[in-house]
Scaffold this motif. Structure first.
Motif, PDB file in Angstrom:
ATOM      1  N   UNK A 185      -6.107 -64.503   8.062  1.00  0.00           N
ATOM      2  CA  UNK A 185      -5.679 -63.457   7.651  1.00  0.00           C
ATOM      3  C   UNK A 185      -5.894 -62.013   8.360  1.00  0.00           C
ATOM      4  N   UNK A 186      -7.284 -61.924   8.839  1.00  0.00           N
ATOM      5  CA  UNK A 186      -7.759 -61.073   9.662  1.00  0.00           C
ATOM      6  C   UNK A 186      -7.015 -60.891  11.057  1.00  0.00           C
ATOM      7  N   UNK A 187      -6.772 -62.203  11.503  1.00  0.00           N
ATOM      8  CA  UNK A 187      -6.238 -62.526  12.900  1.00  0.00           C
ATOM      9  C   UNK A 187      -4.928 -61.792  12.941  1.00  0.00           C
ATOM     10  N   UNK A 188      -4.028 -62.100  11.813  1.00  0.00           N
ATOM     11  CA  UNK A 188      -2.642 -61.683  11.799  1.00  0.00           C
ATOM     12  C   UNK A 188      -2.594 -60.280  11.651  1.00  0.00           C
ATOM     13  N   UNK A 189      -3.538 -59.394  10.912  1.00  0.00           N
ATOM     14  CA  UNK A 189      -3.759 -58.010  10.842  1.00  0.00           C
ATOM     15  C   UNK A 189      -3.710 -57.408  12.220  1.00  0.00           C
ATOM     16  N   UNK A 190      -4.775 -58.094  12.936  1.00  0.00           N
ATOM     17  CA  UNK A 190      -5.388 -57.388  14.236  1.00  0.00           C
ATOM     18  C   UNK A 190      -4.230 -57.647  15.494  1.00  0.00           C
ATOM     19  N   UNK A 191      -3.811 -58.997  15.277  1.00  0.00           N
ATOM     20  CA  UNK A 191      -2.860 -59.308  16.620  1.00  0.00           C
ATOM     21  C   UNK A 191      -1.467 -58.825  16.589  1.00  0.00           C
ATOM     22  N   UNK A 192      -0.926 -58.842  15.311  1.00  0.00           N
ATOM     23  CA  UNK A 192       0.680 -58.588  15.041  1.00  0.00           C
ATOM     24  C   UNK A 192       0.812 -57.071  14.893  1.00  0.00           C
ATOM     25  N   UNK A 193       1.379 -56.488  16.182  1.00  0.00           N
ATOM     26  CA  UNK A 193       1.471 -55.078  15.798  1.00  0.00           C
ATOM     27  C   UNK A 193       2.249 -54.437  14.597  1.00  0.00           C
ATOM     28  N   UNK A 195       2.600 -55.798  11.745  1.00  0.00           N
ATOM     29  CA  UNK A 195       1.573 -56.101  10.483  1.00  0.00           C
ATOM     30  C   UNK A 195       0.476 -54.927  10.450  1.00  0.00           C
ATOM     31  N   UNK A 196      -0.046 -54.863  11.698  1.00  0.00           N
ATOM     32  CA  UNK A 196      -1.060 -53.879  11.921  1.00  0.00           C
ATOM     33  C   UNK A 196      -0.760 -52.524  11.562  1.00  0.00           C
ATOM     34  N   UNK A 296       6.383 -53.090  -0.075  1.00  0.00           N
ATOM     35  CA  UNK A 296       7.397 -54.229   0.053  1.00  0.00           C
ATOM     36  C   UNK A 296       7.628 -54.395   1.610  1.00  0.00           C
ATOM     37  N   UNK A 297       7.685 -53.611   2.433  1.00  0.00           N
ATOM     38  CA  UNK A 297       7.829 -53.719   3.998  1.00  0.00           C
ATOM     39  C   UNK A 297       6.730 -54.457   4.503  1.00  0.00           C
ATOM     40  N   UNK A 298       5.645 -54.124   4.124  1.00  0.00           N
ATOM     41  CA  UNK A 298       4.206 -54.936   4.653  1.00  0.00           C
ATOM     42  C   UNK A 298       4.489 -56.404   4.193  1.00  0.00           C
ATOM     43  N   UNK A 299       4.752 -56.530   2.882  1.00  0.00           N
ATOM     44  CA  UNK A 299       4.863 -58.044   2.266  1.00  0.00           C
ATOM     45  C   UNK A 299       6.040 -58.933   3.193  1.00  0.00           C
ATOM     46  N   UNK A 300       7.091 -57.921   3.714  1.00  0.00           N
ATOM     47  CA  UNK A 300       8.069 -58.590   4.376  1.00  0.00           C
ATOM     48  C   UNK A 300       7.721 -59.133   5.740  1.00  0.00           C
ATOM     49  N   UNK A 301       6.737 -58.062   6.362  1.00  0.00           N
ATOM     50  CA  UNK A 301       6.238 -58.451   7.818  1.00  0.00           C
ATOM     51  C   UNK A 301       5.072 -59.612   7.701  1.00  0.00           C
ATOM     52  N   UNK A 302       4.412 -60.011   6.857  1.00  0.00           N
ATOM     53  CA  UNK A 302       3.489 -61.061   6.953  1.00  0.00           C
ATOM     54  C   UNK A 302       4.080 -62.437   6.800  1.00  0.00           C
ATOM     55  N   UNK A 303       3.725 -63.118   7.721  1.00  0.00           N
ATOM     56  CA  UNK A 303       4.336 -64.709   7.944  1.00  0.00           C
ATOM     57  C   UNK A 303       3.459 -65.656   7.842  1.00  0.00           C
TER      58      UNK A 303
END
Length: 368
Positions: A185-193, A195-196, A296-303
């Motif tokens: 979870x922390x990695x997806x937040x930090x590395x995906x522009x 999502x970040x 809603x857009x944040x949830x859409x971007x989390x993969x």
């Protein structure tokens, strides 16, 4: 509705004072509450991803109920402090878990695009619950004082937890270890522009809700008689509920909407007239609409599978950034808060743009 219809909410500050606590002790309690919220937010988000999001929501209600029971049985600084720890842990357990549970449940039945609509309705109901909570607080306090209000609050939290056991939880792949889930979870937040940026904007928007604590003071400063303050400010949560309910369906540029609402809030602050509360209500409705859209857009971007963890990072950010709202109020009141609101408005177009087609119909288009 059950989770937010808690009659001790409007009374607990008065309970602390009536028990004999000093201003310093009351401030210390709030500091304990905030510290627990900051420390526990992300770890419990990962806990929900690793084990069960539904049972995290259930446990959150039980923790809150235990905290209020402790306040009622052991009124005093120590009892209040432990109660705040339990409440903070409960809030951390549900933060992120509820959004992830809802998103994946809708996705499992092919209704991912309805997330904005449903989370908007959930938010609206939570705001509307302030009305029965206030009415219950008045009636229960007259009938049985703080103790009765406390026990009924325990009951509503346990009832909410019981209802939460009936929520369906979508089966997920065999989970990794707890630490691996947290790292994911922390990695997806930090590395995906994308999502970040969305996490940052949601955190900034959520932090603005700290302004809600000052609505009674705003009314008082604008010469509303104390006896009329509850009635005068009632339109604000109602407007917020309406805005949240529209958050998944209205097709308006959120940056422009939030910026315009901030300007209206600033004008009301400059005028300082009781009629300006109508402007505050409009601001709050627009703000809630934008917040739901951003969530809603944040949830859409989390993969990834650590959806609750990523969402909890936004919750952690909001807890930290809320101190900026407190500082803005101290140094410049309503006008300073309105300037602060403009900051996320500047990022909204970039943060909420380029939506996937699955959500375009509900969230107002790629640039919505």
């Amino acid at each position: 509705m059950l989770a937010d219809t808690v009659p001790i909410y409007p009374l607990y500050a008065l309970l602390f004072v009536a028990t004999g606590l000093s201003d310093a002790e009351v401030s210390a309690l709030f500091a304990i509450w905030s510290t627990v919220a900051v420390v526990a937010e992300v770890p419990f988000g990962a806990f929900a991803d690793r084990f069960s999001r539904k049972w995290s929501v259930v446990a959150a209600g039980v923790c809150q109920a235990a905290g209020y029971a402790l306040w009622t049985v052991l009124p005093g600084f120590t009892g209040f402090a432990v109660g705040f720890v339990l409440w903070g842990v409960g809030g951390a357990m549900s933060s992120g878990a509820l959004e992830a549970l809802l998103h994946d449940g809708l996705a499992a039945v092919g209704a991912r695009s309805h997330f904005g609509v449903v989370i908007g309705r959930v938010t609206a109901v939570g705001l509307l619950a302030q009305i029965p909570a206030a009415l219950l607080a008045t009636v229960l306090f007259d009938a049985g004082g703080f103790a009765l209000a406390g026990w009924v609050s325990v009951g509503t939290c346990l009832a909410a937890a019981l209802v939460a056991t009936r929520l369906p939880e979508t089966p997920r792949p065999e989970p990794e270890s707890y630490l691996a889930t947290l790292r994911s979870g922390l990695s997806e937040t930090a590395r995906t522009p994308d999502v970040r940026l969305a996490v940052l904007v949601v955190a900034m928007l959520a932090a603005i809700d700290a302004f809600e604590e000052y609505f009674p003071l705003v009314a008082h400063d604008w010469r509303v008689p104390v006896a009329l303050v509850p009635l005068a400010t009632l339109s604000i949560p109602l407007a917020g509920a309406a805005g949240a309910a529209l958050g998944g369906v209205v097709r308006l540029p959120p940056g422009v909407l939030l910026g315009g609402a901030a300007v209206l809030l600033a004008v009301a602050g400059f005028v300082g007239h009781p009629a300006g509360l109508a402007g505050v209500a409009v601001f709050y409705g627009a703000y809630r609409l934008v917040w739901v859209t951003a969530e809603a857009r944040l949830q859409e971007r989390i993969t990834g599978d650590a959806r609750a963890t990523v969402t909890s990072v936004a919750g952690l950010g909001s807890e930290v950034l809320s101190f900026a709202v407190y500082a803005a109020w101290v140094y410049g009141g309503v006008v300073a808060v309105s300037v602060l609101v403009l900051v996320p408005a500047l990022f909204l177009r970039r943060a909420l743009g380029r939506a996937r087609s699955a959500s375009v119909g509900q969230l107002g288009g790629p640039s919505g």
